[in-house]
Design an enzyme around this catalytic site. Sequence first.
Site, PDB file in Angstrom:
ATOM      1  NE  ARG A  47      69.976 -35.827  -2.257  1.00 54.12           N
ATOM      2  CZ  ARG A  47      70.152 -34.711  -3.166  1.00 54.12           C
ATOM      3  NH1 ARG A  47      69.839 -35.319  -4.113  1.00 54.12           N
ATOM      4  NH2 ARG A  47      68.888 -33.696  -3.443  1.00 54.12           N
ATOM      5  CG  HIS A  80      64.101 -39.177 -13.721  1.00 55.21           C
ATOM      6  ND1 HIS A  80      64.152 -40.671 -13.226  1.00 55.21           N
ATOM      7  CD2 HIS A  80      64.355 -39.236 -15.147  1.00 55.21           C
ATOM      8  CE1 HIS A  80      65.106 -41.177 -13.746  1.00 55.21           C
ATOM      9  NE2 HIS A  80      65.984 -40.816 -15.136  1.00 55.21           N
ATOM     10  CE1 TYR A  83      68.543 -41.761 -12.445  1.00 50.08           C
ATOM     11  CE2 TYR A  83      69.033 -40.114 -10.588  1.00 50.08           C
ATOM     12  CZ  TYR A  83      68.589 -39.985 -11.360  1.00 50.08           C
ATOM     13  OH  TYR A  83      68.699 -38.837 -12.569  1.00 50.08           O
ATOM     14  CG  HIS A 120      66.489 -45.279 -14.201  1.00 49.92           C
ATOM     15  ND1 HIS A 120      67.386 -44.942 -13.776  1.00 49.92           N
ATOM     16  CD2 HIS A 120      65.922 -44.288 -15.366  1.00 49.92           C
ATOM     17  CE1 HIS A 120      68.174 -43.428 -14.186  1.00 49.92           C
ATOM     18  NE2 HIS A 120      66.636 -43.338 -14.532  1.00 49.92           N
ATOM     19  CD  GLU A 155      66.139 -43.009 -18.699  1.00 53.80           C
ATOM     20  OE1 GLU A 155      65.626 -42.815 -17.775  1.00 53.80           O
ATOM     21  OE2 GLU A 155      67.097 -42.235 -19.255  1.00 53.80           O
ATOM     22  CG  ASP A 189      69.477 -41.285 -21.264  1.00 59.62           C
ATOM     23  OD1 ASP A 189      70.241 -41.158 -22.601  1.00 59.62           O
ATOM     24  OD2 ASP A 189      69.659 -40.577 -20.018  1.00 59.62           O
ATOM     25  CG  HIS A 192      70.675 -44.733 -20.343  1.00 56.74           C
ATOM     26  ND1 HIS A 192      69.160 -44.829 -19.421  1.00 56.74           N
ATOM     27  CD2 HIS A 192      71.540 -43.653 -19.690  1.00 56.74           C
ATOM     28  CE1 HIS A 192      69.750 -43.831 -18.748  1.00 56.74           C
ATOM     29  NE2 HIS A 192      70.868 -43.188 -18.861  1.00 56.74           N
ATOM     30  CG  HIS A 226      65.735 -39.339 -21.176  1.00 55.69           C
ATOM     31  ND1 HIS A 226      65.825 -40.025 -19.492  1.00 55.69           N
ATOM     32  CD2 HIS A 226      65.053 -38.023 -20.398  1.00 55.69           C
ATOM     33  CE1 HIS A 226      65.109 -39.979 -18.945  1.00 55.69           C
ATOM     34  NE2 HIS A 226      64.179 -38.853 -19.414  1.00 55.69           N
ATOM     35  CG  ASP A 239      73.617 -43.476 -16.771  1.00 59.22           C
ATOM     36  OD1 ASP A 239      73.487 -42.589 -17.534  1.00 59.22           O
ATOM     37  OD2 ASP A 239      72.571 -44.244 -16.201  1.00 59.22           O
ATOM     38  CG  HIS A 241      73.613 -38.667 -18.861  1.00 62.84           C
ATOM     39  ND1 HIS A 241      72.923 -37.967 -18.523  1.00 62.84           N
ATOM     40  CD2 HIS A 241      73.872 -40.271 -19.141  1.00 62.84           C
ATOM     41  CE1 HIS A 241      71.678 -39.731 -17.862  1.00 62.84           C
ATOM     42  NE2 HIS A 241      72.161 -40.439 -18.047  1.00 62.84           N
ATOM     43  CD  GLU A 271      67.367 -37.884 -17.721  1.00 62.02           C
ATOM     44  OE1 GLU A 271      68.279 -38.239 -18.705  1.00 62.02           O
ATOM     45  OE2 GLU A 271      66.997 -38.044 -17.130  1.00 62.02           O
TER      46      GLU A 271
HETATM   47 ZN   LIG Z   1      67.823 -40.382 -19.208  1.00 66.12          ZN
HETATM   48 ZN   LIG Z   2      71.661 -41.700 -17.408  1.00 64.04          ZN
END
Ligand SMILES: [Zn+2]
Ligand SMILES: [Zn+2]
Length: 355
Positions: A47, A80, A83, A120, A155, A189, A192, A226, A239, A241, A271
């Site tokens: 973050r 990872h 984002y 990403h 990804e 993924d 995704h 993923h 998106d 999960h 994830e």
């Molecule tokens: Zn992913």
């Molecule tokens: Zn995702």
Amino acid sequence: MSKFVRSTTSRYKFGAHISAAGGISNSVTNAYNIGCNGFAMFLKSPRKWISPAYTPEEIEKFKENCQQCNYNPLTDILPHGQYFINLANPDEEKAQKAYDSLIDDLGRCEQLGIGLYNLHPGSSLKGDHEAQLKQLAQYLNKAIKETKFVKIVLENMAGTGSLIGSNLEDLKFVIDLIEDKTRIGVCVDTCHTFAAGYDLVTREAYEKFWQQFSDTIGYKYLSAVHLNDSKAPLGANRDLHEKLGEGFLGLEVFRMIAHDEHLQGLPLILETPQPTNEGYGEEVKMLEWLETLSSPDDKKLAQKNQELQDRGEKSRKDQQTKFAVKQKKGTKRKKSDSENDITAHLSKQKRVNKT
Ligand SMILES: [Zn+2]
Ligand SMILES: [Zn+2]
């Protein structure tokens, strides 16, 4: 020491996105304690743009832990990226800021001896999509030159419109522009892929998708997967999960994955929205169990799948209704939807960090 003993017989590196709370070296022991053969984590706070550098002691501890727990950081760990890193941002100042954070991340990988880094691909926002893909490739080329060995793994994404990587062609376009092809890869993924409209559920659909992947991108670029079930239906572009078996994919997809030779040796990372690390430990064990089931008609598989499908039934119905309403209205996906999805990702991570 732990009830999740790491498998020494599985041909797959099943694992999960693990908390690195309290220091990056803890991710290694956390992964080991739930029986992961591969794992992922954030290299710094997901973050914040800037985080303190690792101390030499922490780097040493990480490497020691990898050795003790028998992880090869070059092949078994897939950190990872944040984002919000968007190298395709048409706003140059913002793209530069993203690039700085990327370089910081890649430097951290190399300090730790890590060989793979999941990113990403970002969004072209209001810019021309193709022009922004080229910008992304330029930044990636620059980052590869500025670092030594870490492979950047792009990804695939669930969305449409300006989001890059919602189709395989975007990723192919970017890879074609990368000068050092040994330093670029792809992470598929499962959630995704399905949400982007590529079906995976039947044997036929599963094979068709991978054939498309092979034809468009090529298996030599496949660097990780993923493993997520999907809360939203096929082509919903959400998106979201879900825990394995509870979503629209169901267990058979993951059984096929656990028998797919192309995926052997790659980090296969969960994830899913598990509230605790132990939840991931259970899912890793379930994947290793699926590896032992050679037939899709196995009775125990059907039983387990039914049990999990029942648990996810209400959620699937809700999402199905939302999707139907959206389709009926013919409304375009709102920007706030993708922002909500990202917030969902982050709040999930927050929960994991606490455990
Ligand atoms: Zn992913
Ligand atoms: Zn995702």
